[in-house]
Design an enzyme around this catalytic site. Sequence first.
Site, PDB file in Angstrom:
ATOM      1  N   SER A   1       0.833  -1.197   0.000  1.00 45.91           N
ATOM      2  CA  SER A   1       0.000   0.000   0.000  1.00 45.91           C
ATOM      3  C   SER A   1       0.874   1.256   0.000  1.00 45.91           C
ATOM      4  O   SER A   1       1.649   1.453  -0.944  1.00 45.91           O
ATOM      5  CB  SER A   1      -0.956  -0.075   1.202  1.00 45.91           C
ATOM      6  OG  SER A   1      -1.912   0.929   1.167  1.00 45.91           O
TER       7      SER A   1
ATOM      8  N   ASP B   1     -10.138  -3.996  -5.150  1.00 46.99           N
ATOM      9  CA  ASP B   1      -9.518  -2.980  -4.282  1.00 46.99           C
ATOM     10  C   ASP B   1     -10.294  -1.667  -4.408  1.00 46.99           C
ATOM     11  O   ASP B   1     -10.330  -1.078  -5.485  1.00 46.99           O
ATOM     12  CB  ASP B   1      -8.050  -2.786  -4.710  1.00 46.99           C
ATOM     13  CG  ASP B   1      -7.265  -1.939  -3.718  1.00 46.99           C
ATOM     14  OD1 ASP B   1      -7.863  -1.056  -3.064  1.00 46.99           O
ATOM     15  OD2 ASP B   1      -6.047  -2.169  -3.600  1.00 46.99           O
TER      16      ASP B   1
ATOM     17  N   HIS C   1      -8.147  -4.574  -0.842  1.00 49.43           N
ATOM     18  CA  HIS C   1      -6.887  -3.880  -0.577  1.00 49.43           C
ATOM     19  C   HIS C   1      -5.994  -4.692   0.363  1.00 49.43           C
ATOM     20  O   HIS C   1      -4.771  -4.540   0.344  1.00 49.43           O
ATOM     21  CB  HIS C   1      -7.170  -2.488   0.007  1.00 49.43           C
ATOM     22  CG  HIS C   1      -5.987  -1.572  -0.038  1.00 49.43           C
ATOM     23  ND1 HIS C   1      -5.450  -1.111  -1.221  1.00 49.43           N
ATOM     24  CD2 HIS C   1      -5.224  -1.050   0.949  1.00 49.43           C
ATOM     25  CE1 HIS C   1      -4.414  -0.330  -0.946  1.00 49.43           C
ATOM     26  NE2 HIS C   1      -4.249  -0.291   0.358  1.00 49.43           N
TER      27      HIS C   1
HETATM   28  C1  MLT Z   1      -1.372   5.968  -0.152  1.00 47.34           C
HETATM   29  O1  MLT Z   1      -1.721   6.942   0.492  1.00 47.34           O
HETATM   30  O2  MLT Z   1      -0.195   5.694  -0.378  1.00 47.34           O
HETATM   31  C2  MLT Z   1      -2.458   5.109  -0.689  1.00 47.34           C
HETATM   32  O3  MLT Z   1      -3.690   5.767  -0.593  1.00 47.34           O
HETATM   33  C3  MLT Z   1      -2.486   3.783   0.007  1.00 47.34           C
HETATM   34  C4  MLT Z   1      -2.739   3.932   1.464  1.00 47.34           C
HETATM   35  O4  MLT Z   1      -1.817   4.207   2.199  1.00 47.34           O
HETATM   36  O5  MLT Z   1      -3.884   3.738   1.900  1.00 47.34           O
END
Ligand code: MLT
Length: 202
Positions: free
Chosen positions: A103, A153, A184
């Site tokens: 992520s 996701d 996700h």
């Molecule tokens: C991010 O902010 O890098 C993406 O939205 C993934 C997350 O951290 O949820």
Amino acid sequence: ELTFLHRYEPATTPGRPPLLLLHGTGGDENDLVPLGEALSPGAALLSPRGKVLERGMPRFFRRLAEGVFDEEDVRRRAGELATFIREARAAYGLAQPIAVGFSNGANIAAAVLELHPDALAGAVLLRAMTPLAAPPTVDLAGKPILIVSGAADPIIPAADVGALAARLRKAGADVQHETLPAGHGLTQSDLALAKNWLERRT
Ligand code: MLT
């Protein structure tokens, strides 16, 4: 003094590339250590904690909203992380690491690849999206990159990660992009895919 709070697990099996573990929003340096141990038993693990706090949750760069990134901060933080990797390699005597990011951690890994390609030997990007709208032209010739997306996701549009895969491929990277029937969050299939890929590619 290394510039990120981090956890380091020395290698117990020689010859495996070190893994740079990059957690998701709200994680810390301990989060992905079990994943790293499962993915590459005996490999050295280097696991920094993201320095940006979002309502108390550590991240690797600032965002303006979910999926809307502060690109100036992305660039600055990718530079800081590349410096940390260099310092940690010297301090611990490590080869160029393979990043394993989830992520937000996958997104900063993608930014490091596009801005500081010499920092990483390759990357496993779990639930990644495009970190920069217009990155500089970069040479990623021969770098192995595995991207694993979730078909359901809710955070990452398929077109966005598709564009990232295409861009890394165009830069010369050896990209494998897999989409799992998942959201996700990570699944056992992510682990199996990534482990198998690491065994074959590194
Ligand atoms: C991010 O902010 O890098 C993406 O939205 C993934 C997350 O951290 O949820």
